[in-house]
Scaffold this active site. Structure first.
Site, PDB file in Angstrom:
ATOM      1  N   GLU A 154       0.843  -1.204   0.000  1.00  0.00           N
ATOM      2  CA  GLU A 154       0.000   0.000   0.000  1.00  0.00           C
ATOM      3  C   GLU A 154       0.880   1.257   0.000  1.00  0.00           C
ATOM      4  O   GLU A 154       2.069   1.180   0.321  1.00  0.00           O
ATOM      5  CB  GLU A 154      -0.918  -0.026   1.218  1.00  0.00           C
ATOM      6  CG  GLU A 154      -1.859  -1.220   1.153  1.00  0.00           C
ATOM      7  CD  GLU A 154      -3.037  -1.114   2.100  1.00  0.00           C
ATOM      8  OE1 GLU A 154      -3.035  -0.217   2.976  1.00  0.00           O
ATOM      9  OE2 GLU A 154      -3.953  -1.932   1.949  1.00  0.00           O
TER      10      GLU A 154
ATOM     11  N   GLY B  43       4.613  -0.579   2.312  1.00  0.00           N
ATOM     12  CA  GLY B  43       5.929  -1.131   1.990  1.00  0.00           C
ATOM     13  C   GLY B  43       6.223  -2.377   2.797  1.00  0.00           C
ATOM     14  O   GLY B  43       5.462  -3.341   2.758  1.00  0.00           O
ATOM     15  N   SER B  44       7.309  -2.326   3.548  1.00  0.00           N
ATOM     16  CA  SER B  44       7.730  -3.504   4.308  1.00  0.00           C
ATOM     17  C   SER B  44       6.740  -3.898   5.392  1.00  0.00           C
ATOM     18  O   SER B  44       6.659  -5.060   5.777  1.00  0.00           O
ATOM     19  CB  SER B  44       9.089  -3.227   4.966  1.00  0.00           C
ATOM     20  OG  SER B  44      10.045  -2.910   3.988  1.00  0.00           O
TER      21      SER B  44
ATOM     22  N   GLU C  81       9.563  -7.825  -2.980  1.00  0.00           N
ATOM     23  CA  GLU C  81       9.429  -9.100  -2.233  1.00  0.00           C
ATOM     24  C   GLU C  81      10.235  -9.086  -0.926  1.00  0.00           C
ATOM     25  O   GLU C  81      10.765 -10.114  -0.508  1.00  0.00           O
ATOM     26  CB  GLU C  81       9.894 -10.280  -3.100  1.00  0.00           C
ATOM     27  CG  GLU C  81       9.107 -10.464  -4.380  1.00  0.00           C
ATOM     28  CD  GLU C  81       7.643 -10.719  -4.142  1.00  0.00           C
ATOM     29  OE1 GLU C  81       6.862  -9.768  -4.329  1.00  0.00           O
ATOM     30  OE2 GLU C  81       7.273 -11.820  -3.753  1.00  0.00           O
TER      31      GLU C  81
END
Lengths: 374, 335
Positions: A117, A121-122, A353
């Site tokens: 979003e 992020g992470s 990823e």
């Protein structure tokens, strides 16, 4: 211990390489890169010619490496229409498998994964997209960012909050996965342009404004979405390692050829540049062995997230190390060759990823808990 | 810092804030706008370091470094445009005493395409029509080229756009295939190497400007961007890397801004600055995450430009050999 691929994989690898060299040489790859255009015809051709083969995950991994070795943007474009498929394979109902996954496998549809979003992020569990249950449907509101296939996918495997967490410290609870079609009312998307690299791939932003999603599009159980996505990342990170190794190997191939040509023409090469080449080559081999080890755990239904994160983290850093070093070795020739495209493509490996920082968090956190990489 | 240098720094800072900051993205996408080039000329940036008797402004070397540093912080392309004309084209023309051509550059009538691929090994092959391929500066009406025989040629001609190619760096300058219509010998590879050797401080200024531009962006972003409910700046790996980068940057700026620095110190500075710019720009992009990968955020350009500039003008083998020979008092590092 035997490090050779078996005959079937060897042959498959050769076939993928031949396909890639034939279909997306430098001129083709440059065109799609400059125009930021997704090569849809290539997706269908790869499917038709058996380049995409879901029968064996080793094939998927090796195929990705070989394609990215020829060109990362085009190689990823060929393999990414199935992005997120594992979530449906592992947890989707028969209805979802038949109506969505099956059509992707046939080449009739393209899918995407809607997790990241704008402010996320992470921090996956910090997502803001909400899916409110109303009768036999969910009403979804929110937005997604940096979504691969964002403006070309027919549907998305999407993570949303279906209930507030029972404990503010346990935000990963109450998240669910839904299949959201592009055609659902209230769905909109915008293409993100001006990316540094992998410009043949399509990236978009999704906007969800009171999107009505049938309850039968829930994947698995409500509230277990976070676990499904983390499980998926443990799989997809192996494939990002393969992308990264493909990039690093592709850079190594081209740099070796450049130095060989210089030597042949009697130009000065020098030990310094040769040592740099040796460093790239060593890191490529080390990355590949790490990936094979992590894959051997994962593909034998015994995933080891420490190894997976090590493989993804190290391979992605190797890709950008290789590309940067190759630019130093080749100078202006590299600047005007495919190497510069590999350089631009490589950087995203350390971001998508799970950033390199996230991989290190996974590794250290699990090791401090007593988990091991064996 | 002397008064002239301080005045120069303030002037360029103000110029960059007023005329470049908001246009930096446009520069990347569409090239340096003509209006910006006109303002650069009006300010006297082009030709500023040339002696007064050659038609320049006679700016001292420290002030010139400051000018390039401040421009590179905002737009490396604009800084490189000024650098290449001042440090390469005008110096080359000046060594041949070509005052008319110098005036044409300073007035903006002429702009040069540059091709120096031979400096870093093999030459990029010319096109079948005789065009100099992939020359820097897509809006040039003249060219300067180091050819395969080690001779520098200059002349008039026409810049043609390159199809299906977007240069890695210095996109504001752009690249072209340049079709020469005249050709005049104006120096040798050795002349160019000497010019670049005495331009080490200016090259370092470009690298350090790029590094500071990127680090400033990273500091700004990590201050406000939150992850796991905390600003990025609160995490050790982010804060400590920024602290390290800033420390290195400040130490190198100390040398850059020193009036008394000699040629060897400038060479050392260039080497370290090139390395820092690659490291700083990479971290700055990484700390921006996915947003850093998009040109809109204005950080990926520093990463690209740093590597492109390295490829075009940085000569690690030759420069390190000079440094090593000073340390060993003789020839070294040649195998």
């Amino acid at each position: 211990m035997n490090f050779d691929l078996d005959k079937e994989l060897e042959e498959y690898s050769k076939k993928v390489r031949e396909f890639s060299l034939k279909e997306f040489g430098n001129d083709v790859a440059s065109k799609y890169d400059v125009e930021e255009k997704y090569p849809d015809e290539l997706r269908l051709k790869a499917l038709k010619e058996g380049i995409i083969d879901f029968s064996n995950p080793w094939k998927t991994m090796i195929g990705i490496e070989e394609m990215c070795r020829v060109d990362p943007g085009m190689g990823i474009s060929v393999t990414v229409p199935y992005f997120g498929a594992e979530v449906l394979m592992l947890h989707g109902s028969d209805y979802l498998k038949e109506n969505y996954l099956g059509k992707v496998a046939m080449g009739e549809k393209i899918m995407g994964l809607g997790v990241t979003e704008p402010g996320g992020g992470s921090d996956v569990a910090g997502l803001k997209t909400v899916a409110r249950k109303e009768g036999d449907k969910y009403i979804v509101n929110g937005s997604k960012m940096f979504i691969t296939n964002g403006t070309i996918a027919d549907f998305f495997v999407m993570l949303a909050r279906t209930s507030p967490p029972d404990d503010p410290k346990k935000r990963h609870r109450g998240l669910s996965v839904l299949v959201v079609e592009r055609g659902f009312k209230g769905f909109a998307s915008n293409k993100l342009t001006g990316k540094l690299g992998v410009r043949a791939t399509n990236t978009g932003e999704l906007i969800l404004n009171n999107v009505e999603v049938p309850a039968k599009n829930l994947v698995g159980e409500e509230g277990k979405g976070f676990y499904y996505i983390m499980e998926f990342f443990n799989i997809s990170r192996i494939f990002v390692a393969a992308q990264s190794i493909g990039i690093a190997q592709g850079v190594l191939d081209r740099t070796t050829e450049y130095l060989k040509k210089l030597e042949k023409e009697g130009e000065y090469v020098g030990e310094e540049r040769k040592f740099k080449l040796a460093e790239i080559a060593t890191r490529v081999e080390a990355s590949r062995l790490l990936m094979y080890k992590a894959a051997s755990f994962l593909f034998n239904y015994n995933p080891n997230p420490i190894l997976t994160s090590m493989a993804k983290g190290y391979a992605s850093e190797t890709a950008s190390f290789a590309a940067e070093t190759a630019m130093e070795i080749t100078g202006q020739i590299g600047l005007n060759s495919e190497i510069e495209r590999f350089f631009r493509d490589s950087k995203i490996m350390e971001i998508w990823e799970g950033t390199s920082e996230v991989e290190k968090i996974v590794i250290s956190r699990m090791m401090l808990k007593g988990d091991k990489s064996e | 810092m002397n008064e002239q240098a301080e005045l120069m720094r303030d002037t360029v800072k103000e110029f960059a804030d007023k005329n470049l900051k908001d246009l930096a993205l446009k520069v990347e996408r569409e090239g340096i706008p003509d209006a910006v080039k006109e303002k650069i000329l009006e300010q006297g940036f082009v030709g500023s370091n040339l002696p007064v008797e050659m038609g320049g402004a006679g700016l001292d070397s420290l002030s010139h470094r400051l000018m390039l540093f401040e421009l590179a912080k905002v737009s490396p392309s604009v800084a490189a445009y000024v650098f290449f004309h001042n440090d390469v084209v005008l110096k080359q023309l000046s060594s041949g005493n070509k005052k008319d051509l110098i005036q044409s550059v300073i007035s903006g009538k002429d702009s040069y395409a540059l091709s120096f691929s031979r400096l870093s090994g093999e030459k990029i092959e010319d096109g079948s029509n005789g065009a100099i391929r992939r020359a820097l500066n897509e809006k040039a009406n003249r060219y300067i080229e180091l050819d395969a025989s080690g001779t520098i040629f200059a002349g008039e001609g026409k810049a043609e756009p390159v199809k299906n190619f977007k240069p890695l760096g210095l996109r504001g300058m752009g690249v072209c295939d340049f079709l020469p219509s005249s050709k005049e010998e104006c120096g040798t590879k050795e002349d160019l190497e000497n010019i670049l050797a005495v331009s080490s401080g200016d090259i370092a200024a470009l690298f350090l400007g790029i590094a500071e531009g990127a680090v400033d962006k990273a500091i700004e972003y990590t201050n406000v961007r939150k992850t796991f409910n905390e600003p990025l700046k609160n995490y050790e790996p982010v804060a400590f890397r920024i602290a390290e980068l800033k420390s290195e940057l400040e130490m190198l700026k100390f040398v850059l801004f020193d009036e008394g620095s000699d040629e060897i110190r400038m060479l050392m500075l260039k080497d370290l600055s090139a390395s820092l710019s690659r490291k700083a720009t990479k971290y700055a992009l990484q700390f921006h995450g996915g947003y850093g990968y998009l040109e809109d955020f204005g950080v990926e350009k520093f990463y690209r430009d740093s590597v492109a500039l390295n490829a075009i003008i940085y000569r690690p083998v030759e420069d390190k050999r000079i440094l090593a020979s000073k340390i060993y008092f003789g020839k070294s590092g040649f195998i």
